[in-house]
Design a protein around this motif. Sequence first.
Motif, PDB file in Angstrom:
ATOM      1  N   LYS A 118      13.635  12.788   8.688  1.00 15.55           N
ATOM      2  CA  LYS A 118      14.224  14.285   8.383  1.00 15.55           C
ATOM      3  C   LYS A 118      15.565  14.356   8.274  1.00 15.55           C
ATOM      4  N   LYS A 119      15.759  13.621   7.934  1.00 18.99           N
ATOM      5  CA  LYS A 119      17.682  13.594   7.937  1.00 18.99           C
ATOM      6  C   LYS A 119      17.470  14.347   5.871  1.00 18.99           C
ATOM      7  N   ALA A 120      15.888  14.531   5.610  1.00 21.80           N
ATOM      8  CA  ALA A 120      16.184  15.715   3.633  1.00 21.80           C
ATOM      9  C   ALA A 120      16.124  16.795   4.896  1.00 21.80           C
ATOM     10  N   ASN A 121      15.905  17.261   5.763  1.00 20.45           N
ATOM     11  CA  ASN A 121      15.851  18.788   6.030  1.00 20.45           C
ATOM     12  C   ASN A 121      16.916  19.411   6.668  1.00 20.45           C
ATOM     13  N   VAL A 122      17.657  18.795   7.365  1.00 17.54           N
ATOM     14  CA  VAL A 122      19.022  18.410   8.557  1.00 17.54           C
ATOM     15  C   VAL A 122      19.684  18.156   8.136  1.00 17.54           C
ATOM     16  N   SER A 123      21.491  18.844   8.131  1.00 19.79           N
ATOM     17  CA  SER A 123      22.623  17.912   7.800  1.00 19.79           C
ATOM     18  C   SER A 123      23.109  17.262   8.988  1.00 19.79           C
ATOM     19  N   ALA A 124      23.719  16.097   7.804  1.00 23.73           N
ATOM     20  CA  ALA A 124      24.921  14.797   8.659  1.00 23.73           C
ATOM     21  C   ALA A 124      24.651  15.346  10.414  1.00 23.73           C
ATOM     22  N   ASP A 125      25.540  16.370  10.562  1.00 22.97           N
ATOM     23  CA  ASP A 125      25.553  16.245  12.165  1.00 22.97           C
ATOM     24  C   ASP A 125      24.583  16.365  12.840  1.00 22.97           C
ATOM     25  N   HIS A 126      23.521  17.678  12.403  1.00 24.79           N
ATOM     26  CA  HIS A 126      21.883  17.576  13.190  1.00 24.79           C
ATOM     27  C   HIS A 126      21.707  16.286  13.246  1.00 24.79           C
TER      28      HIS A 126
END
Length: 414
Positions: A118-126
């Motif tokens: 999922k990290k590939a599609n969301v910001s680090a904070d998210h």
Amino acid sequence: MARTTKPLTNTEVKQAKPKDKVYTLSDGGGLQLRVKPNGSKFWLFDYHRPYTKQRTCLSFGSFPDISLADARHNRDTSRELLAKNIDPKEYRDEENRINEAAHSNTLEHIAEKWLEVKKANVSADHATDTWRSLELHIFPSLGKVPIHKITAIKTIDIINPIAAKGNLETVKRLCQRLNEIMVYAVNTGLIASNPLAGIGKANQNPIKKHLPTLKPEQLPALLKTLAFASIKTTTRCVIEWQLHTMVRPSEAAGAQWNEIDFENNVWDIPAERMKSKKPHKVPLSDQALNLLELMKPISSHSKYIFPSNSDIKKHTNSSTANMALKRMGFENKLVAHGLRSIASTTLNEEGFDPDVIEAALAHTGKNEVRNAYNRALYLERRKPMMQWWSDHIEKAATGNMSLAGQKGLKVVSQ
């Protein structure tokens, strides 16, 4: 004529006494009870392996843990496998391996793998927020449970107390995240179906609330409060930076010096730091550049323009602006993200092209070709708009201290 083996009785099994040497009692069909000199008794199934016809034994366990009836059931099952040319020992070993793997695939373990994707599609904070919510609400009760044993009933029991407190938005997010984890588990072959598909319907939906923001005419009041607030220079600068550049709180807080193109006065935000996972260019107004000049003596030796107060190797927390606004009396009236709304509303009311405003806010549609074209087309058109917006902010600060003024810190007068 073939010799017939007389089946054992429960009494015979129970009363079988140990001897000086190991001996066996046969029940027929390959089932044997092996009695050792120490008195222990084990059930064995004697058979020939398929294809190789090599003779071997399969242990069913000890008596009385495994009864005569249980042993016979295991023997019959093994004979059924042999009839299909399946080695019962290999079959049991494979079942044990699958079962062991299933039990090691806990919800927390699978959630880790899911989040990496999922990290590939969301910001680090998210991604951080997502993991923290699971750590706080789900993992204490369900984290160590094998994913194939997660049920809707167990999960709803965990979520209901959160809903009872009125945290319906948290419940909604948890249900969404748990469902994504389960879909990941299905897609990777760990479970056959998603048992949590309907848990979102177990509680009422949260009432959609817009993030608190101010009306455009309240901008002078905000700037006046900001001017006299007892906050650190870095905190005030990051709030003003976000206001002038119209970016999201996390994008502002994580701004790096190497992202600034001073030759062209443009801020190049890389894709991995954007919510849309698309690179974003921000034309920098004179006032935005003044903020950078103000921050140079504070953070030029850091990677980040707005470094953390406790560790210069890290950027200021994305919630710093929110906390400052709350302390300044804007709780439930304005959040950092609402600064974007002030800009959007003002620019739309002033008649700027809505498409150019949307491009400045890094809002994208579903048409990727059009998005790429618009980014290139609107950059030049955004430059005068961004300068107008910064000038408007400076005018709104009339009579107050403005960090982004033409000469840095000064009193803005008419």
